[in-house]
Design an enzyme around this catalytic site. Structure first.
Site, PDB file in Angstrom:
ATOM      1  N   SER A  62       0.655  -1.429  -0.427  1.00  0.00           N
ATOM      2  CA  SER A  62       0.035  -0.381   0.428  1.00  0.00           C
ATOM      3  C   SER A  62       0.892   1.369  -0.283  1.00  0.00           C
ATOM      4  O   SER A  62       0.362   2.359  -0.418  1.00  0.00           O
ATOM      5  CB  SER A  62      -0.882  -0.147   0.769  1.00  0.00           C
ATOM      6  OG  SER A  62       0.254  -0.381   2.614  1.00  0.00           O
ATOM      7  N   ASP A 350      -3.696   7.910   8.652  1.00  0.00           N
ATOM      8  CA  ASP A 350      -4.532   6.524   9.084  1.00  0.00           C
ATOM      9  C   ASP A 350      -4.160   6.132   9.987  1.00  0.00           C
ATOM     10  O   ASP A 350      -5.115   5.158  10.502  1.00  0.00           O
ATOM     11  CB  ASP A 350      -5.203   6.540   7.668  1.00  0.00           C
ATOM     12  CG  ASP A 350      -4.807   5.076   6.646  1.00  0.00           C
ATOM     13  OD1 ASP A 350      -3.469   5.401   7.357  1.00  0.00           O
ATOM     14  OD2 ASP A 350      -5.020   4.617   5.840  1.00  0.00           O
ATOM     15  N   HIS A 353      -0.847   4.808   6.553  1.00  0.00           N
ATOM     16  CA  HIS A 353      -0.319   5.074   5.887  1.00  0.00           C
ATOM     17  C   HIS A 353       0.120   6.563   5.957  1.00  0.00           C
ATOM     18  O   HIS A 353      -0.587   7.275   6.651  1.00  0.00           O
ATOM     19  CB  HIS A 353      -1.516   5.155   3.790  1.00  0.00           C
ATOM     20  CG  HIS A 353      -1.763   3.523   4.534  1.00  0.00           C
ATOM     21  ND1 HIS A 353      -2.751   3.351   4.746  1.00  0.00           N
ATOM     22  CD2 HIS A 353      -1.569   2.525   3.569  1.00  0.00           C
ATOM     23  CE1 HIS A 353      -3.021   2.100   4.181  1.00  0.00           C
ATOM     24  NE2 HIS A 353      -1.444   0.870   4.016  1.00  0.00           N
TER      25      HIS A 353
END
Length: 390
Positions: A62, A350, A353
């Site tokens: 991610s 968040d 990230h």
């Protein structure tokens, strides 16, 4: 004119000739010295200073996913993407990722996710990274089948199929508009191959077993990543830009959900034992990249110490204009996600990230080669530096 005058004139002419020859020899000598010292024509140096990569092929999780999971498993929702794209744009951040800033630095467009079929253009590369992806295959015991199935071995398989099919189509295609959206076959050896993966492997272990047990798995994880690089090299890839893993013990989500004992908290509030596991992973990764750099003789492999840059940012957040380094911008208000008033002030978006602001800061501090081994700037990564993988 008597013979004495002739001799005088000849002597004068001969002296001039000797002087000219001496000047030419001196000029040539100075040129050779300057050449040996690397002080040659500045225009030529400028022309040779950048690699001019035609494409980027990225593998990761991610931290560099630009739309794979969004395309396959469902879109990310607002307020993701709010800062730069002003809408969700397949990225787990409020804006751009480090891979986006790498593309910008190289003068290339943002990478389309390989699995995204809408509006994609692969002329300048493709992104195989997927949020939740691991280096280990999905059935690895350590993972307990809880992470994304688009693991590194699958990403490699996707790339190999992409390369084969796109090359065939490029040679067969008559429509110029379609052809312009495909990579040129001759660009694959000249492309930059980037890696940013490993965080989820460590996360899976740290949340399911003891730290010393996780460390025992690290050699196997490194072997898989090494094998992937070797297979790409055998297929023609030559330039690799490999990020290590960040300070996982500083992720706000882990600090909050798995609060450490007081003696296991470092000076800035991170989980010390988690970061030591990340450091061990990075040590073994760096050693392996060095070994590969010796074995794959036509390659240029650059190990990038993202860990030190991210840790520096977190530990000196105030100095760099950030606040609450172990906090997060995005929070849940009941069932609704709400962003902070100014994401530019936060490092974590968040809890897992980074924000665009943090990604931009990190990207700007890894591109000059200061934290790389060898110390090679991004724009010159195509040039192997003999004996400098230390």
């Amino acid at each position: 004119m008597d013979w004495r005058q002739r001799v005088t004139n000849l002597s004068r002419g001969g002296g001039l000739m000797v002087a000219i020859i001496a000047l030419l020899i001196a000029t040539y000598s100075v040129f050779m010295v300057l050449k040996e010292r690397g002080i040659t024509n500045l225009y030529s140096q400028q022309q040779l200073s950048c690699c001019e990569f035609p494409a980027i092929y990225n593998f990761g999780d991610s931290n560099s996913d630009t739309g794979a999971v969004s395309a396959v498993f469902g879109p990310v929702f607002s307020p993701y993407g709010m800062t730069y794209f002003h809408k969700p744009f397949g990225r787990y951040s409020d804006g751009r990722l480090i891979i986006d800033f790498i593309a910008e630095k190289l003068g290339l467009p943002y990478l389309s996710a390989y699995v995204d079929s809408i509006g994609t253009n692969f002329r300048h590369g493709a992104n195989f990274a997927a949020s939740g992806a691991t280096i280990q295959p999905a059935d690895a015991l350590m993972l307990n089948k809880t992470f994304n199935p688009l693991t590194l071995d699958v990403q490699l398989s996707q790339f190999e199929q992409f390369k084969r099919r796109s090359s065939d189509l490029y040679l067969e295609e008559k429509n110029s508009e379609t052809k312009d959206r495909l990579p040129r076959p001759e660009d694959y050896p000249r492309a930059l191959y980037t890696f940013d993966i490993g965080q989820n492997d460590l996360h899976a272990g740290l949340t399911s077993m003891k730290e010393d047990e996780v460390i025992k798995y690290i050699p196997d994880i490194i072997n898989v990543l090494s094998s992937t690089v070797e297979k790409l090299y055998q297929g023609g890839a030559r330039t690799f830009w490999i990020h290590n893993t960040g300070p996982i013990g500083c992720l706000p989500a882990l600090v909050k959900n798995y609060p450490p004992a007081p003696e296991n908290v470092d000076k800035i509030g991170c989980v010390d034992s988690y970061n030591k596991v990340a450091q061990e992973f990075n040590k073994q990764l760096k050693d392996r990249v060095s070994t590969l750099g010796t074995q794959l003789q036509e390659s240029s492999l650059v190990y990038v110490d993202v860990y030190s840059v991210k840790y520096s940012l977190i530990s000196e957040a105030d100095k760099h204009g950030f606040t609450d380094p172990l906090g997060r911008c995005l929070r849940k208000d009941g069932s609704v996600l709400k962003a902070c008033a100014n994401p530019l002030e936060y490092i974590s978006w968040d809890g897992v990230h980074h924000t665009e602001a943090a990604n931009k800061w990190v990207a700007s501090h890894i591109q000059d080669g200061a934290v790389s081994a060898p110390k090679t700037p991004l724009t010159e990564a195509c040039r192997p530096v003999s004996g400098s993988h230390r």
